[in-house]
Design an enzyme around this catalytic site. Structure first.
Site, PDB file in Angstrom:
ATOM      1  N   THR A  42       0.858  -1.184   0.000  1.00  0.00           N
ATOM      2  CA  THR A  42       0.000   0.000   0.000  1.00  0.00           C
ATOM      3  C   THR A  42       0.894   1.233   0.000  1.00  0.00           C
ATOM      4  O   THR A  42       1.939   1.251   0.651  1.00  0.00           O
ATOM      5  CB  THR A  42      -0.914   0.028   1.227  1.00  0.00           C
ATOM      6  OG1 THR A  42      -0.117   0.093   2.420  1.00  0.00           O
ATOM      7  CG2 THR A  42      -1.781  -1.226   1.277  1.00  0.00           C
ATOM      8  N   ASP A  69      -3.559  -3.173  12.868  1.00  0.00           N
ATOM      9  CA  ASP A  69      -5.021  -3.162  12.801  1.00  0.00           C
ATOM     10  C   ASP A  69      -5.546  -2.279  11.676  1.00  0.00           C
ATOM     11  O   ASP A  69      -6.590  -2.571  11.097  1.00  0.00           O
ATOM     12  CB  ASP A  69      -5.590  -2.689  14.136  1.00  0.00           C
ATOM     13  CG  ASP A  69      -5.355  -3.704  15.250  1.00  0.00           C
ATOM     14  OD1 ASP A  69      -5.646  -4.889  15.031  1.00  0.00           O
ATOM     15  OD2 ASP A  69      -4.873  -3.314  16.314  1.00  0.00           O
ATOM     16  N   GLY A  70      -4.837  -1.199  11.349  1.00  0.00           N
ATOM     17  CA  GLY A  70      -5.277  -0.351  10.248  1.00  0.00           C
ATOM     18  C   GLY A  70      -5.207  -1.055   8.916  1.00  0.00           C
ATOM     19  O   GLY A  70      -6.122  -0.950   8.085  1.00  0.00           O
ATOM     20  N   ASN A  73      -7.967  -3.612   8.815  1.00  0.00           N
ATOM     21  CA  ASN A  73      -9.262  -2.969   8.586  1.00  0.00           C
ATOM     22  C   ASN A  73      -9.475  -2.671   7.110  1.00  0.00           C
ATOM     23  O   ASN A  73     -10.560  -2.927   6.564  1.00  0.00           O
ATOM     24  CB  ASN A  73      -9.363  -1.690   9.404  1.00  0.00           C
ATOM     25  CG  ASN A  73     -10.695  -0.987   9.219  1.00  0.00           C
ATOM     26  OD1 ASN A  73     -10.870  -0.207   8.290  1.00  0.00           O
ATOM     27  ND2 ASN A  73     -11.642  -1.269  10.103  1.00  0.00           N
ATOM     28  N   GLU A 279      -8.621   3.888  13.053  1.00  0.00           N
ATOM     29  CA  GLU A 279      -8.641   4.776  11.895  1.00  0.00           C
ATOM     30  C   GLU A 279      -9.815   5.747  12.029  1.00  0.00           C
ATOM     31  O   GLU A 279     -10.913   5.353  12.445  1.00  0.00           O
ATOM     32  CB  GLU A 279      -8.792   3.971  10.598  1.00  0.00           C
ATOM     33  CG  GLU A 279      -7.707   2.917  10.385  1.00  0.00           C
ATOM     34  CD  GLU A 279      -6.351   3.544  10.154  1.00  0.00           C
ATOM     35  OE1 GLU A 279      -6.255   4.469   9.327  1.00  0.00           O
ATOM     36  OE2 GLU A 279      -5.382   3.121  10.811  1.00  0.00           O
TER      37      GLU A 279
END
Length: 315
Positions: A42, A69-70, A73, A279
């Site tokens: 990303t 975790d971001g 998600n 987020e």
């Protein structure tokens, strides 16, 4: 299910660059076993959603999130949005490489050796977990509205800290100046409730923020959302509560209430920020509509860790 094809999504800056190192090890491990794989990084916010949607549309059976975790998600949102279009949802694999790594605490992957994590990815049977959704944004850990949203905003400004340290720094910075709010809340079909709050959290899992056990008895496979509401408090009242939240021992506090629901509607007279899985969901929201999708997502996991086990783990 023992698949040999993996679409790997990683955030190169997750965990202060640890994800970049970890994905190289993941690629070498899978290639040594002749797996079919594609590795994609990303580069901007939202890339994980786009890449996971592409993976689902191209028929990859497993999408692996390498990061925190971001990253997880975004990958989950991409996979489930593809499923909303009628495309079969891949199985989620996770290799923890972020700063917080809260969701993996219930998957038996937290602080495990790399070989153990990869063996789970390679050999474990998928287990079904619930998924929450707030204003069309899916989440696995949970969301916070009010104080927690202001903290998330502050975390975005912190460049020299990561994970729990960044979250704690932001908490201490927001604490002296946060505004409380009047909340209108509806849980399922029950009569609406109004109360003055510091914050409200609606969670699928027990922990977020890199180590805050906001709903320590929440389970990711019980078909329910856990709701925690902290009454309006001044800083000197809230500060002593924080260590208890970090240990998950605040459940009997007189100013904190807990409940469960499958649908939650939150409304505020004033706009408030909100976060999901760490987020930002929005910076000035006056309404949140939240629901749970039971058993919506398959994920490679050890047997789920329950509250007694996680409480021991974070002491």
């Amino acid at each position: 299910m023992k698949t040999k094809a993996f679409f790997v999504v990683y955030n190169p800056v997750a965990g202060r660059g640890r994800a970049r190192q970890r994905v190289a090890a993941v690629q070498a491990w899978l290639e040594a076993r002749r797996a079919t794989l594609r590795v994609q990084a990303t580069n901007a916010r939202g890339d994980g959603v786009r890449l996971a949607m592409e993976a689902a549309r191209d028929g990859w059976p497993v999408v692996v999130a390498v990061g925190g975790d971001g990253t997880i998600n975004e990958v989950v949102n991409g996979m489930l949005r593809a499923e909303d279009e009628g495309i079969p949802c891949p199985v989620l694999g996770i290799v923890p490489a972020g700063s917080g790594n809260d969701f993996v605490k219930v998957l038996g992957l937290y602080r495990q050796p790399f070989e153990h994590v990869m063996n789970v990815l390679w050999q474990a049977e998928p287990r079904l977990v619930d998924v929450g959704c707030a204003n069309e944004r899916y989440f696995l850990n949970g969301l916070g509205w009010g104080f927690d949203g202001f903290v998330a905003q502050e975390v975005y400004r912190v460049r020299w800290l990561r994970g729990f340290s960044a979250y704690l720094w932001a908490v201490l910075k927001v604490l002296p100046r946060y505004p409380t709010a009047r909340l209108h809340m509806m849980l399922d079909d029950r009569p609406p409730v109004e109360r003055d709050i510091t914050m409200v959290a609606v969670t699928n899992g027990p922990c977020y923020g890199g180590g805050f056990w906001i709903c320590p008895h929440a389970r990711v496979d019980d078909g329910w959302l856990d709701v925690a509401m902290a009454d309006a408090m001044r800083p000197w009242q809230l500060l002593p509560l924080l260590p208890r939240v970090m240990r998950g021992t605040h459940v009997d506090h007189s100013r904190v209430a807990f409940d469960k629901a499958r649908r939650v509607v939150l409304q505020s007279e004033r706009p408030l920020p909100s976060q999901v899985d760490g987020e930002l969901l929005g910076t000035s929201l006056q309404e949140l509509r939240i629901q749970v999708f039971p058993q919506r997502l398959a994920v490679f996991s050890e047997p789920f860790q329950r509250s007694t086990e996680t409480e021991t783990e974070h002491e």
